[in-house]
Design a protein around this motif. Structure first.
Motif, mmCIF file in Angstrom:
data_model
loop_
_atom_site.group_PDB
_atom_site.id
_atom_site.type_symbol
_atom_site.label_atom_id
_atom_site.label_comp_id
_atom_site.label_asym_id
_atom_site.label_seq_id
_atom_site.Cartn_x
_atom_site.Cartn_y
_atom_site.Cartn_z
ATOM 1 N N ASP A 137 0.849 -1.387 -0.081
ATOM 2 C CA ASP A 137 0.043 0.084 0.052
ATOM 3 C C ASP A 137 0.683 1.501 0.047
ATOM 4 O O ASP A 137 0.812 2.176 0.958
ATOM 5 C CB ASP A 137 -0.982 -0.050 1.235
ATOM 6 N N TYR A 155 -1.470 -5.244 -1.589
ATOM 7 C CA TYR A 155 -2.344 -4.443 -1.030
ATOM 8 C C TYR A 155 -3.059 -4.999 0.096
ATOM 9 O O TYR A 155 -3.274 -6.505 0.275
ATOM 10 C CB TYR A 155 -3.490 -4.203 -2.345
ATOM 11 N N ARG A 187 -8.899 3.619 -3.411
ATOM 12 C CA ARG A 187 -8.805 2.520 -2.417
ATOM 13 C C ARG A 187 -10.075 2.058 -1.727
ATOM 14 O O ARG A 187 -10.222 1.068 -1.762
ATOM 15 C CB ARG A 187 -7.666 3.237 -1.386
ATOM 16 N N ASP A 231 -4.744 4.523 4.067
ATOM 17 C CA ASP A 231 -3.419 3.783 3.932
ATOM 18 C C ASP A 231 -2.697 4.192 5.274
ATOM 19 O O ASP A 231 -1.822 3.284 5.749
ATOM 20 C CB ASP A 231 -2.689 4.178 2.588
#
Length: 336
Positions: A137, A155, A187, A231
């Motif tokens: 990420d 991810y 995302r 993230d």
């Protein structure tokens, strides 16, 4: 007959628990012991970093396990010096496994006379002799283009999807995925598609860095269990305020799934005292005692995914297969 080169792991001091967990997982997958290479990574009295590798690594396929989290500069230098030590010891290939890639937020020039530090770090990593990077990420996916060496970006969303489907079993129709800003929509949309949930956005406007002037919810969250996806969580100011705004707009619960729990300064206290029911982070950054003790912070492991990715790189098979929930499901069975 040609000798089969085995993958060898070496760890810095950034996140020893994760490095040990990755080695343990690889041992489980391979049915044979995979340990960390015996080495010392220490500091002289003036804080210079010194690395000594005690085992022969000539011709070996080496994987350096090191997040460049706080203290970012020390951990980055450890990574570079370990790479130099391995290169000078004639390792066949050096791959840097960087679960949390520090300086990723400095990926562009936001105003005049500012650096693009993420590009500088990419140059340093390549010059140190590292031939491949495995991370998770990245704050901005275009950072992969800063490197002239292969970069595999894993991810967390497939792992988060598995966790959500377990912890919200029977309640998924009430779940809504929320992006805390417009920049994170891609995302959040990715996770929403995996769990077949609707998407909402919290639009924020800043007067200056670190301060939020206004927040607006785009989408109807009334009666929904909202899951904020991002993230990085640093000081948690934005996250906690977004949770409060969502509750004010009729959400019944607010949870957050954040890949990298930087959690600096007052972050843990803010999360503990916030309206959020839970904050779920990965172990890409070693948890502090305060994080471990927080009643509403939970950590999901990344070792199963990283161990499989390392093995896939080693034997030349697909890493992108780990983007699929169907692939990760058996790996995480009985863990989440």
């Amino acid at each position: 007959m040609p000798t089969v080169i085995e993958p060898k792991l070496i760890a810095g001091n950034a996140n020893k628990p994760l490095a040990t967990a990755i080695a343990r997982r690889m041992s489980l997958y391979r049915g044979m012991s995979v340990g960390l290479v015996d080495a010392r990574v220490e500091r002289f009295n003036d804080q210079e970093i010194f690395v000594e590798v005690y085992e022969n690594v000539r011709g070996e396929d080496m994987f350096i396990l090191q997040s460049t989290s706080r203290p970012a500069n020390d951990n980055l230098m450890e990574l570079l010096i370990m790479a130099d030590a391995l290169r000078r010891s004639s390792a066949a290939r050096i791959t840097a496994v960087i679960p949390y890639f520090g300086y990723a937020r400095q990926d562009r020039r936001t105003k005049a006379r500012t650096p693009i530090t993420a590009k500088l770090v990419a140059n340093m990593i390549a010059e140190a002799g590292i031939e491949r990077v495995l991370t998770m990420d990245l704050h901005a996916t275009q950072i992969q283009g800063f490197f002239d060496i292969p970069v595999d970006n894993l991810y967390a969303s497939p792992v988060f999807a598995l966790d959500i489907m377990k912890h919200f079993e029977g309640e998924l129709e009430d779940v809504m995925v929320v992006s805390p800003d417009v920049g994170g929509v891609a995302r959040a949309r990715e996770l929403a598609k995996r769990i077949n949930a609707p998407l909402s956005i919290v639009d924020k406007r800043r007067e200056k860095p670190g301060e939020i002037a206004e927040m607006t919810v785009i989408g109807d969250v009334t009666g929904k269990k909202c899951i904020i996806v991002d993230d990085i969580c640093d000081t948690a100011g934005t996250l906690c305020k977004a949770a409060e705004i969502l509750m004010n707009h009729g959400a019944t619960e607010v949870h957050a799934y954040i890949t990298h729990g930087v959690l600096s300064g007052p972050a843990v206290e803010r999360v503990t005292n916030s309206v959020m029911k839970s904050l779920v982070i990965t172990d890409s950054i070693a948890a502090t005692d305060a994080v471990a003790a927080a009643p509403n912070i939970r950590v999901v492991p990344t070792a199963p995914m990283f161990a499989q990715a390392i093995l896939n790189i080693w034997n030349g098979t697909s890493v992108s297969s780990l983007f699929e929930t169907d692939t990760l499901g058996p790996i995480y069975e009985g863990i989440l």
